[in-house]
Design a protein around this motif. Structure first.
Motif, short mmCIF file in Angstrom:
data_model
loop_
_atom_site.label_atom_id
_atom_site.label_comp_id
_atom_site.label_asym_id
_atom_site.label_seq_id
_atom_site.Cartn_x
_atom_site.Cartn_y
_atom_site.Cartn_z
N ASP A 1 0.84 -1.20 0.00
CA ASP A 1 0.00 0.00 0.00
C ASP A 1 0.86 1.24 0.00
O ASP A 1 1.99 1.22 0.49
CB ASP A 1 -0.84 0.08 1.28
N ARG B 1 -3.01 10.28 -1.18
CA ARG B 1 -4.42 10.37 -0.79
C ARG B 1 -5.29 10.41 -2.05
O ARG B 1 -4.82 10.83 -3.10
CB ARG B 1 -4.65 11.60 0.08
N PRO B 2 -6.55 10.00 -1.93
CA PRO B 2 -7.41 9.99 -3.11
C PRO B 2 -7.62 11.42 -3.62
O PRO B 2 -7.66 12.38 -2.86
CB PRO B 2 -8.72 9.40 -2.62
N THR C 1 -16.62 15.22 -4.94
CA THR C 1 -16.45 13.87 -5.47
C THR C 1 -15.07 13.37 -5.08
O THR C 1 -14.07 14.01 -5.35
CB THR C 1 -16.50 13.86 -7.01
N VAL C 2 -15.08 12.21 -4.45
CA VAL C 2 -13.80 11.57 -4.12
C VAL C 2 -13.56 10.49 -5.15
O VAL C 2 -14.36 9.58 -5.31
CB VAL C 2 -13.87 10.95 -2.72
N TYR C 3 -12.43 10.60 -5.84
CA TYR C 3 -12.15 9.63 -6.89
C TYR C 3 -11.43 8.43 -6.31
O TYR C 3 -10.56 8.55 -5.46
CB TYR C 3 -11.28 10.25 -7.98
N THR C 4 -11.77 7.25 -6.79
CA THR C 4 -11.05 6.05 -6.36
C THR C 4 -9.71 5.99 -7.07
O THR C 4 -9.53 6.67 -8.08
CB THR C 4 -11.85 4.79 -6.70
N PRO C 5 -8.80 5.18 -6.58
CA PRO C 5 -7.48 5.10 -7.23
C PRO C 5 -7.56 4.68 -8.70
O PRO C 5 -6.70 5.02 -9.49
CB PRO C 5 -6.73 4.05 -6.42
N GLU C 6 -8.64 3.94 -9.05
CA GLU C 6 -8.73 3.52 -10.44
C GLU C 6 -9.12 4.69 -11.34
O GLU C 6 -8.69 4.79 -12.48
CB GLU C 6 -9.76 2.40 -10.63
N GLU C 7 -9.98 5.58 -10.81
CA GLU C 7 -10.47 6.68 -11.66
C GLU C 7 -9.38 7.71 -11.89
O GLU C 7 -9.11 8.11 -13.01
CB GLU C 7 -11.69 7.34 -11.01
N PRO D 1 -3.95 8.69 -7.21
CA PRO D 1 -3.94 9.38 -5.92
C PRO D 1 -2.81 10.40 -5.86
O PRO D 1 -1.81 10.30 -6.55
CB PRO D 1 -3.74 8.27 -4.90
#
Lengths: 193, 441
Positions: B42, B162-163, B173-179, B182
Motif C-alpha cells: 500500500d 491520498r485519493p 467527489t472523491v475519486y477512487t485510485p482507479e479513476e 492518488p
C-alpha cells in the motif's frame, strides 16, 4: 524465520497442521539445567534470581559450597550466578542450587565481576555445549578467554581486553546465522590482524 | 512480563568499553547503525530498521469536519505504540512514561515543525477536511526508538498518496485510485530526530545508543533537524548538565547525520517509485531479506532408523560382559547380609536426562546429543565406579532390563510425539542404546 512444517491429518490428531519451527528464545525452566541467573532481590535467607523464564527462581544462601549460617556467600543484587535447577515444574516457583548432589560446587556459584553477559537463542547454546564444538575450538585458538554457557540462552565471556571480549561476543552472536565457511573466513581475517 | 534486569557485570563492562571508545557492534562513537527502509504494497506503509530496532508506519486518511477554531486546516493525528513483542517489559494498554515521552516527541517533531502543509488538506472550508492519521508500531526494541520512529514517520508520510478530490459547488467527489491517480501529500521538509546519549556526567557522548547503552546512560539529548539545518525540536532528558559547546557540537553532528539520512530516504523513495512504475514486484515480501538459520541445517546427521533392532543387537554383542559381581557377602548380624557396595540413587538422574530429551525440539545431531547425555551422566556421578551390579547379577539377559524400563518411556514418548515427529523413533533407539551402554559398562 524458520522451517515450515506440516503434519497430515492423522487418525488421532484433528486435522492437519502447519507450523514454523524456529529458534527458540524464550526459556522454560527444566530440572537439572545449568543456567545463568541475575540476582534481583535478597529476601531474608533466599535470593531471587531472574533466569529469563516466567517466574523468578529462588536460591537459598545455604546452597553454595562451604556455606553455613555463619559463613554466608557474598552475593549482591545484580550479580551473576551459575547454578542448576533443583525444582522446576509448572506448578511451583523454580528453585536453584549452586552445589551438586555431592555437596561440591563443580564450577557453579557466583560469576566474577568482569566480563560481559549477552543473550542468544537456545539452539545456539545447545550447539555450543556439544562436546568438541568447532566454534569454541576455533575461538580458543584466537585468544584465551573464559566462557560460561547458560541453557537459558545467556552467555558470559571474559577475555583479557575489552576489545577481545567484544570480538568474541560478536562472533558468537553471528554464529547463529553464519555457515562454517563464513565463520572460518571471519576468524582467519581476525587472526591475520 | 518484567524487563530483564541489568547485571552489575554488564554495566561495568559497558562503561569501561565506552571509556575506551569501544561500542558493542564495533561502531565508532558517532556512527549510526545500518538504516534499512522497506515499503509495503500500500501507499503509506513502510518498515524502518535501525540495526535491530524495527518500526512499522502506516498512514491513512479520512474526510471529516474540521476543528471549529481552524476551519481551513486539515487534521493530523500521530500515534506511537510499543508492541509487547518489542521488549519483555512492554505490556499492552499500559501508559508508561516512555510511551508518553516518545509520543510527545513525535508530535512536536512532525506537527509543530509544520512539515506537512495542512492548508492543502482542506476540501470544503468549514465542512470537509482530510484527517491524516499516522500510526507507528514498534516491532523490536534494540535502542533509539525515537530516531527510527521519526524516520519511519516522515518516510511513510512522503510515500503516502491520498485519493484525488474535486469540488463542484456543493458537490464533493472523491475519486477512487482507479479513476484518478492518488495525490501525494504536500511536504515542505523532512525533520529527522537524532539522539545523543551521555555517560559519566557528560564526559562521553554516543550517537544512536543501543538498548544496552541506553540502560547505562546518564542522559539523552534529542535534536530534530531537517536538511536545511533548521532545528525543529530539541529535548534533553535525564537531568544532566550540558555545556554550551557540547550542545553546539551535537547540532553540528546532527546536521551531518540528517543530510546522510535524508539522502538515503530520497533514494529509497525513488527506487520504490521506479519499481511501481515499471510494474515490478513491490511490497514487504520482496524487500525483507530472509536470514537462514544455519544451526538447523548444519549438524543434522541422517539417522537410519530402519534396522534399529539389529543395531541394538550388535551393540549388545559387542559390548563387554558385565564386570565380575562381588560375591563376598558381608554378614552384619544374623539375618542381615550385604553383597556389594550399592550405589547412589540414580532415579533422579534418569528423570533429568529424560526430561531434557523431551525438552529438546531442535534437530541436533544425534551423535552430538547422545554424547551430551553421556557427559551429563559422567559429570553428575563421578563416583560411580561400581555399576549396576545387583540387577545384572540377578539376570544376565540385558534384554529384560530394557523391557522393564520401556513402559516408563512410553508416556514420555507420546508427549514428545506432538513436538517433533522425526526424532521419535530415533529417540527410542537412543534410550535403548544409552541404557544398554550404561548397563554394559
Amino acid at each position: 524465520c524458520g522451517l515450515l512444517r506440516h503434519r497430515q491429518a492423522g487418525g488421532a490428531a484433528a486435522g492437519g497442521a502447519y507450523w514454523v519451527d524456529s529458534q527458540q528464545k524464550r526459556y522454560v525452566p527444566v530440572k537439572g539445567d545449568h543456567v545463568i541467573g541475575i540476582v534481583t532481590a535478597k529476601a531474608g535467607d533466599v535470593f531471587k534470581l531472574d533466569v529469563g523464564g516466567s517466574e523468578q527462581a529462588s536460591l537459598s544462601y545455604l546452597a553454595f559450597e562451604g556455606a553455613t549460617k555463619r559463613n554466608r556467600p557474598n552475593v549482591q543484587v545484580g550479580d551473576l550466578i551459575y547454578g542448576q535447577f533443583l525444582v522446576a515444574n509448572k506448578d511451583m516457583e523454580p528453585e536453584m542450587v549452586c552445589i551438586d548432589s555431592s555437596g561440591r560446587s563443580s564450577g557453579m556459584g557466583i560469576i566474577g565481576q568482569d566480563g560481559f553477559l549477552f543473550k542468544v537463542s537456545l539452539g545456539l547454546v545447545r550447539k555450543l555445549l556439544a562436546p568438541k564444538c568447532e566454534i569454541i575450538q576455533e575461538l580458543s585458538q584466537l585468544y584465551p578467554f573464559e566462557l560460561v554457557l547458560g541453557m537459558n540462552g545467556r552467555i558470559w565471556v571474559k577475555a583479557k581486553t575489552v576489545q577481545q571480549t567484544l570480538i568474541i561476543v560478536n562472533i558468537l552472536e553471528a554464529c547463529e546465522y553464519m555457515t562454517a565457511e563464513q565463520r572460518k573466513q571471519a576468524l582467519a581475517r581476525l587472526s591475520g590482524n | 512480563m518484567k524487563a530483564t534486569p541489568l547485571s552489575n557485570c554488564e554495566r561495568r563492562f559497558l562503561l569501561r568499553a565506552i571509556e575506551e571508545r569501544k561500542r558493542l557492534g564495533g561502531r565508532q562513537c558517532y556512527d549510526y547503525r545500518n538504516v534499512r527502509i522497506s515499503f509495503g504494497a500500500d501507499y503509506g506503509c513502510c518498515i524502518v530498521e535501525l540495526g535491530k530496532t524495527r518500526v512499522l508506519a502506516q498512514v491513512s486518511c479520512e474526510l471529516v469536519p474540521p476543528k471549529p477554531n481552524r476551519p481551513t486546516e486539515g487534521i493530523l493525528f500521530f500515534n506511537l505504540e510499543l508492541s509487547p513483542m518489542a521488549a519483555p517489559g512492554f505490556e499492552p494498554g499500559r501508559q508508561s512514561e516512555l510511551l508518553v515521552k516518545l509520543n510527545r516527541l513525535i508530535e512536536r517533531c512532525l506537527r509543530n515543525s509544520k512539515c506537512i502543509d495542512t492548508e492543502s488538506l482542506c476540501v470544503v472550508a468549514g465542512e470537509k477536511v482530510w484527517q491524516i492519521r499516522l500510526d507507528l508500531h514498534l516491532l523490536n526494541h534494540d535502542g533509539n526508538i525515537i530516531d527510527a520512529a521519526s524516520i519511519a514517520g516522515i518516510v511513510a508520510l512522503c510515500h503516502f498518496r491520498r485519493p484525488d478530490v474535486s469540488v463542484q459547488g456543493e458537490e464533493v467527489t472523491v475519486y477512487t485510485p482507479e479513476e484518478r491517480d492518488p495525490v501525494p501529500l504536500s511536504i515542505h521538509h523532512m525533520p529527522i530526530c537524532v539522539s545523543f546519549a551521555f555517560f559519566q556526567q557528560g564526559t562521553y557522548l554516543l550517537v544512536d545508543p543501543s538498548e544496552r547503552e541506553e540502560c547505562v546512560m546518564d542522559g539523552l539529548l534529542v535534536i530534530a533537524m531537517n536538511k536545511h539545518r533548521e532545528i525543529c525540536t530539541i529535548q534533553s532528558s535525564g537531568g544532566i548538565m550540558l555545556v554550551q559547546d557540547q550542545v553546539l557540537r551535537c547540532s553540528k553532528i546532527t546536521a551531518v547525520k540528517v543530510a546522510e539520512i535524508t539522502e538515503l530516504i530520497q533514494k529509497a523513495l525513488e527506487n520504490d517509485q521506479k519499481v511501481r512504475k515499471e510494474g515490478g514486484k513491490f511490497g514487504f515480501a520482496e524487500s525483507i531479506p530472509n536470514q537462514k538459520i544455519t544451526a538447523f541445517k548444519m549438524e543434522s546427521a541422517a539417522v537410519d532408523t530402519n534396522n534399529v533392532e539389529e543395531q541394538a543387537e550388535e551393540i549388545i554383542t559387542k559390548a563387554d560382559p558385565p564386570s565380575e559381581a562381588f560375591a563376598k557377602p558381608i554378614l552384619h548380624t544374623p539375618g542381615t547380609a550385604q553383597i556389594g557396595e550399592g550405589i547412589e540413587n540414580s532415579w533422579g538422574d534418569l528423570e533429568e536426562s529424560e526430561r531434557e530429551e523431551a525438552a529438546e525440539e531442535e534437530g541436533e545431531s544425534e551423535a552430538a546429543a547422545f554424547e551430551c547425555r553421556e557427559m551429563e551422566t559422567e559429570d553428575t556421578s563421578t563416583m560411580r565406579e561400581t555399576k549396576k551390579d545387583e540387577p545384572i547379577v540377578l539376570s544376565d539377559s540385558e534384554e529384560e532390563e530394557v523391557v522393564i524400563l520401556e513402559p516408563q518411556e512410553l508416556p514420555k514418548k507420546t508427549r514428545t510425539q506432538t513436538n517433533s515427529k522425526q526424532e521419535n523413533t530415533s529417540k527410542k533407539a537412543f534410550n535403548k542404546r544409552r541404557k544398554k551402554k550404561r548397563a554394559a559398562r
